[in-house]
Design a protein around this motif. Structure first.
Motif, PDB file in Angstrom:
ATOM      1  N   SER A   1       0.900  -1.345   0.450  1.00 23.15           N
ATOM      2  CA  SER A   1      -0.112  -0.188  -0.041  1.00 23.15           C
ATOM      3  C   SER A   1       0.804   1.411  -0.008  1.00 23.15           C
ATOM      4  O   SER A   1       1.854   1.601   0.573  1.00 23.15           O
ATOM      5  N   LEU A   2       0.279   2.291  -0.191  1.00 20.24           N
ATOM      6  CA  LEU A   2       0.911   3.645  -0.491  1.00 20.24           C
ATOM      7  C   LEU A   2       1.198   4.124   1.366  1.00 20.24           C
ATOM      8  O   LEU A   2       2.177   4.880   0.980  1.00 20.24           O
ATOM      9  N   CYS A   3       0.663   3.310   2.187  1.00 20.55           N
ATOM     10  CA  CYS A   3       1.205   3.394   3.796  1.00 20.55           C
ATOM     11  C   CYS A   3       3.011   3.426   3.708  1.00 20.55           C
ATOM     12  O   CYS A   3       3.297   3.177   4.329  1.00 20.55           O
ATOM     13  N   ASP A   4       2.684   2.034   3.113  1.00 18.65           N
ATOM     14  CA  ASP A   4       3.972   1.114   2.898  1.00 18.65           C
ATOM     15  C   ASP A   4       5.065   2.274   2.586  1.00 18.65           C
ATOM     16  O   ASP A   4       6.209   1.980   3.319  1.00 18.65           O
TER      17      ASP A   4
ATOM     18  N   LYS B   1       5.475   5.334   2.526  1.00 16.05           N
ATOM     19  CA  LYS B   1       5.348   6.152   3.257  1.00 16.05           C
ATOM     20  C   LYS B   1       6.372   5.860   4.409  1.00 16.05           C
ATOM     21  O   LYS B   1       7.166   6.991   5.296  1.00 16.05           O
ATOM     22  N   GLY B   2       6.345   4.416   5.321  1.00 14.91           N
ATOM     23  CA  GLY B   2       6.636   3.725   6.193  1.00 14.91           C
ATOM     24  C   GLY B   2       8.466   3.888   5.998  1.00 14.91           C
ATOM     25  O   GLY B   2       9.314   4.241   6.521  1.00 14.91           O
TER      26      GLY B   2
END
Lengths: 788, 349
Positions: free
Chosen positions: B224-227, B229-230
């Motif tokens: 995901s896009l959150c990955d 970001k992380g």
């Protein structure tokens, strides 16, 4: 350039702070790179109710000015100041361009509470002798006292400088498209402009015939307008074109540009009487010529699309009109073209002819046929309203546009999976409504239709996720780490060897530099020792960056010179880079340049100056480190013209040449420079694993011997002869002395020979036997004498 | 007998006291324990004695010899130490004189940044790979969802070598394509590729026709896009200090969807606003996004099954920010006086 006054026609911006709006739009993903506003606080329209000369000045006047709230005294030096005039007044607190703050004060002992302004002082005109001579700006008598003068003049626009077509497709670089983006940001609706006009009985079909004989024109619509009166365009239109960076020509030409800036659809207006009643759209013929409206003759290719009058081209479609059919002051009948051309073809044509324009860029990004039609109607409306035109009924249309609607079914979870956050179906609905994307929702499944105006959005989940995500807000994203198995990454073998060599060279005291791959033909013609042929760029930017190098050494010499000019005397540098041969095959090379002191003690003579044997030692150290001991050799090389013919060698690895080493030829640079360069790939060959060897198991015996040989005999040759005679028991040979010209043409070379057997202790006698054999055989073979 | 031995010992101690030269000690040693020294003399007539007497004389003389040897050796050491100390006291050097300089072997500044980035990504399981700088149009553009004639090519004014097919790569993204094609849609991918890229830009303080990009690609399941970001948070903290935070802004690239631009909080002013961040508190360092389904498809990965993210950032920009360099040409015109400073372990931001 987007004028916000213009955008206000389509979306309600009442009460919006336009600087803040720019931030919001940027946050949504469309970069507003600059906000240009000419609004100035504390600026009012005032009336000079009394005006008399300043008692202590021959050119100043004292004015009593009604600013709507009261009468204030202002001292003014303009020549045209007089009683009864309506003027622009900057009140104390106003900050004029150039950071000039207006303050209440005294001028030659007379109170002055503000400033009466000229346009150039407000940054709205350039300051020239002419504008200065005009004096203060005189407003009309009906100007409302106390109001904002720039708003009254229609000059209070705010302009957004977008990122100039850099990123997105053609969907936001026109005012209606931008209005949709703003409407989404503000959750408002867009209102399209007026386009209702009357049609006269006369029908275009009786006057005009269209043939389209190229697949590169999927849509062509024509309408006719007659009795047009060419003249100046209305003031609002002039102002808006100006704020969008376009020049006003006349009402007719301005309307075509105005509509383009509204709908993003370039329009072409032909002078019907010059064009005639027939248009044929076709591919250009090879070498066909046309004189474009800038008076230049252009030679076309079959990639280009032309509009012809049936015979000769009258326009390079989408790129530039021809000389003869342009609208002129005498034009009365106009044929309007609103069309779509193949974007790739237009881009190629515009690039080749170096004719990039607002129109060709837009054609080149693709157009939405709905707006091609809407723009036509809008143009007819404006021609009727502002050019007195009469619109003929009917239209001539060629339409091969694929009108398949872009639709997608999806569930909320698909979006959430991609974005990594949880957006509820209700929130998705909110976002789709803001976007003005029609949709239905049934038991958890969305069915969305992507409007044609959004050419950039494709019916796939990623595109929809982006549209929803960017307005939902990426600040809502959290940081997570991908759930993937734990492992440590590795260097690919070709990267690893580079790193190993690089680290070793640094450890050995060499500095890593980086230089350009593209070099000049002169540089590229040197160090051709491995017969690589240079690739020359067909369209370089400049001659000094026109060739792809085959050797790094010329660039290292540049770096050397750069440092020498800065008084850096000890230069130990290397670079590892890719080089390319004519057939595009790649050779990764390592180049080394050494000059000056490798080890320095400034106050004593304990200094090691770089020479051939030092750079040779560096190479050997690297190769040994990589496990290639005894697999490389240096052979005499006299034919590298950039190297000193007596101090140069070719480097062989497993008997194959991989590079060169030597002293730079003094004709290139007189300095004492040593260079080496070798290909790296051969060093990726397999090497043996390390095995421990007991050094102390059986004793060694050492014997010294000195031979007198001809000056021409090399150490390598002598060593080889000794080694051959010494056989298995001779473990090591080390030269420890050379004495030149011991007699005419002869030199003495002294060696320490080490004898050893890994399985037993040697007896004196057998060592002596071997030693004597060496002496006898070497003397005989090498024409040598034992030195007494 | 014992009396005689005691006398000899007393004599020895008395005589040795006044000796301070090595030669005198040698003579003294001969006088007592030499071949015909006084102690050796004691045992001279041993064969004439009875067994018991022999035993007694043997014991006494041996003991005396041991003692004498010890006394003489101590004296020897005393004299040697004194001589050595006298010698050393004459050998004092001026330790404040400058050291002998060994050449310094500094990394190129860009390589230093790249190595730090590589180290961080390798620890997260990314391989470091390389790709050709002379590329085919299909890898540099077409398979990345940028067909011939597409407007997105304008932003990357490219050096073409042969027609419109062979070029100097304008980005490191073709290595994404090559890597995906290599694994044929079957294996997950984690790779970064730092490498040279070329665009038709005139060289000035902020533009360079040659520059280094660091490309990254992760393809796996349920990414995901959150990955992204992380992942970016991790590298930003590593490069610009533990206080560094990141933010995403929507952007547009042909080969990612959704696309983002990545900002880091300004490490110079910690978000307050300064000249470095143009008063915004944020600095853009990278473009990134979820791999476009068309690109996955083009490269043999089924977008229904696989997802991933890709990113690219400029090594020059990172290095300029990190080390406070204001001219991009610094990296390509190496001044060794400047480079020397990089031959060391970096400190904390």
């Amino acid at each position: 350039m987007i004028s916000l006054n213009w955008v206000k026609d389509y979306v309600d911006l009442e009460g919006e702070d336009l600087k803040e709006l720019a931030v919001k739009v940027t946050k949504g993903g469309l970069n507003v790179e600059g906000v240009i506003t000419n609004h100035i606080d504390n600026l009012v329209i005032g009336k000079i109710v009394e005006c008399y000369p300043h008692p202590d000045s021959d050119h100043l006047n004292i004015c009593k000015v009604d600013d709507g709230k009261g009468i204030r005294q202002i001292v003014c030096g303009a020549s045209n100041v007089r009683e009864g005039l309506k003027v622009i007044v900057a009140l104390p607190g106003a900050i004029l361009p150039g950071n000039v703050e207006i303050k209440a004060g005294k001028i030659r002992n007379q109170e002055s509470n503000g400033m009466i302004c000229a346009m150039f002082e407000l940054g709205l005109e350039e300051k020239t002798e002419e504008t200065y001579a005009k004096g203060i700006t005189e407003l009309d008598d009906d100007a409302p006292i106390g109001q904002d003068p720039l708003a009254y003049l229609g000059l209070d626009d705010t302009i957004y400088d977008l990122d100039n077509h850099k990123r997105r497709n053609n969907d936001v670089y026109y005012h209606i498209g931008f209005a949709y983006e703003v409407a989404t940001v503000l959750n408002k609706k867009v209102k399209l402009p007026e386009a209702n006009y009357k049609e006269i009985k006369d029908n275009i079909k009786d006057h005009f015939k269209l043939d389209v004989k190229t697949p590169k024109c999927p849509f062509y619509m024509a309408k006719m307008v007659k009795n047009v009166k060419v003249g100046p365009s209305p003031e609002f239109m002039q102002k808006r074109l100006k704020s969008a960076g376009m020049r006003s020509i006349n009402n007719v030409v301005d309307i075509s540009n105005y509509v383009m800036l509204e709908y993003g659809q370039p329009m072409h207006f032909f002078d019907y009487d010059s064009l005639g009643g027939h248009v044929l759209v076709r591919d250009a013929l090879e070498n066909e010529e046309i004189i474009t409206l800038d008076g230049k003759t252009r030679t076309l290719t079959s990639n280009d699309i032309v509009i012809t009058d049936g015979k000769k081209p009258v326009c390079i479609a989408g790129v530039m009109g021809g000389e003869n059919t342009e609208v002129e002051d005498t034009t009365t009948t106009i044929l309007i073209e609103s069309a779509i051309f193949d974007s790739v073809s237009i881009r190629n044509t515009a690039n080749r002819l170096d004719l990039k324009s607002e129109a060709s860029i837009r054609y080149g990004k693709g157009l939405n046929y709905e707006y091609t039609i809407a723009a036509m109607n809008r143009a007819c409306y404006l021609l009727e309203k502002y050019a007195g035109g009469e619109v003929l009924s009917g239209e001539v249309l060629h339409d091969k546009v694929d009108k398949t609607s872009k639709e997608l079914d999806f569930v909320g979870d698909e979006i959430n999976k991609l974005l990594g956050i949880k957006i509820s179906d209700d929130d998705i609905k909110v976002e789709l409504e803001r976007l003005d994307f029609p949709y239905t929702y049934n038991k958890g499944t969305f069915h969305v239709i992507i409007p044609n105006r959004r050419l950039d959005v494709e019916p796939n989940i990623n595109d929809i996720a982006e549209e929803i995500g960017r307005f939902y807000g990426y600040e809502n994203l959290v940081s997570t780490i991908p759930r993937v198995p734990i492992r440590r990454g590795e260097y690919a073998p070709d990267v690893k060897i580079r790193k190993e060599i690089s680290k070793r060279l640094r450890t050995l005291g060499l500095n890593e530099v980086k230089t350009y791959t593209l070099t000049s033909p002169e540089m590229a013609s040197t160090f051709k020792y491995d017969n690589m042929e240079s690739i020359v760029l067909p369209k370089p930017m400049s001659v000094d960056k026109s060739v792809i190098r085959t050797s790094i050494l010329p660039s290292l010499l540049n770096t050397y010179n750069y440092n020498k000019a800065r008084k850096v005397n000890d230069v130990m540098i290397y670079e590892i880079a890719k080089t390319y041969d004519k057939d595009y095959s790649e050779t990764m090379k390592c180049a080394i340049l050494m000059k000056g002191n490798y080890i320095t003690t400034s106050w004593s003579n304990n200094t090691l100056k770089c020479d051939f044997y030092l750079i040779k030692g560096i190479i050997e150290n690297v190769f040994d480190f990589l496990g290639f001991k005894n697999r490389y050799e240096f052979v005499v090389e006299k034919d590298v013209k950039e190297l000193h013919p007596g101090i140069a060698a070719r480097i062989l690895l497993d008997r194959e040449p991989i590079g060169i080493i030597g002293h730079l030829h003094p004709s290139l640079l007189k300095d004492d420079i040593y260079v080496a360069e070798f290909a790296i790939n051969p060093l990726m060959a397999k090497v043996k694993p390390i095995k421990f060897k007991d050094a102390n198991k059986y004793p060694e015996m050492e014997k010294d011997v000195a031979f007198i040989v001809d000056n021409e005999v090399t150490n390598k040759e002598l060593e080889a002869a000794i080694k051959k005679s010494g056989g298995r028991l001779l473990a090591n040979i080390e030269i420890f002395d050379i004495y030149r010209d011991i007699e005419e043409g002869k030199k003495s070379m002294a060696y320490k020979l080490t004898f050893k057997d890994d399985s037993r202790t040697l007896s004196d006698e057998e060592v002596m036997n071997v030693f004597n054999k060496i002496i006898d055989e070497v003397c005989q073979k090498m024409n040598a004498k034992l030195r007494g | 007998m014992q009396e005689l031995a005691d006398t000899i010992k007393t004599d020895l101690l008395k005589e040795i006291k006044d000796i301070d030269k090595e030669q005198d000690l040698v003579e003294l040693k001969a006088k007592y324990i030499g071949k015909s020294g006084r102690i050796t003399e004691l045992t001279k007539n041993m064969r004439d004695l009875s067994v018991d007497e022999r035993k007694e004389v043997g014991l006494i003389s041996n003991k005396l010899k041991e003692e004498a040897t010890k006394i003489i050796e101590d004296k020897e050491k005393e004299i040697h130490d004194r001589i050595l100390n006298e010698k050393l006291s004459k050998e004092v050097i001026d330790i404040s004189l400058p050291a002998t300089k060994v050449c310094n072997g500094a990394p190129n500044i860009l390589e230093k940044v790249i190595e730090e980035v590589e180290e961080t990504f390798m620890s997260m399981g990314y391989d470091v790979v390389d790709g050709p700088e002379i590329e085919e149009d299909k890898y540099n553009f077409e398979l990345l969802n940028i067909p011939k004639g597409h407007a997105a090519r304008d932003a990357q004014d490219t050096f073409y070598i042969e027609g419109d097919e062979i070029l100097l790569r304008s980005q490191t993204s073709p290595v994404q394509v090559r890597t995906m094609l290599k694994y044929q849609g079957k294996e997950p991918i984690r790779m970064i590729c730092p490498g040279k890229t070329y665009r038709r830009d005139d060289d000035d303080a902020t533009h360079s026709h040659q520059f280094m990009q660091i490309e990254g690609l992760l393809v796996d399941k349920d990414i995901s896009l959150c990955d992204l970001k992380g992942t970016f948070d991790t590298i930003a903290k590593k490069l610009f200090g533990p206080d560094c935070v990141t933010r995403f802004r929507p952007s547009y690239y042909q080969f990612t969807e959704p696309s983002v631009e990545t900002d880091i909080s300004c490490f110079a002013c910690h978000g307050k606003g300064c000249a470095l961040c143009k008063n915004t508190g944020w600095i853009t360092i990278s473009g990134a996004g979820m791999v476009h389904p068309n690109v996955l498809k083009n490269c043999g990965y089924d977008p229904k099954e696989w997802s991933g993210f890709a990113f690219g950032f400029g090594a020059e920009r990172c290095a300029m920010l990190k080390y406070g360099i204001d001219d991009i040409r610094t990296f390509y015109n190496t001044d060794l006086r400047e480079l020397g400073a990089f031959d060391r372990k970096d400190g904390e931001q």
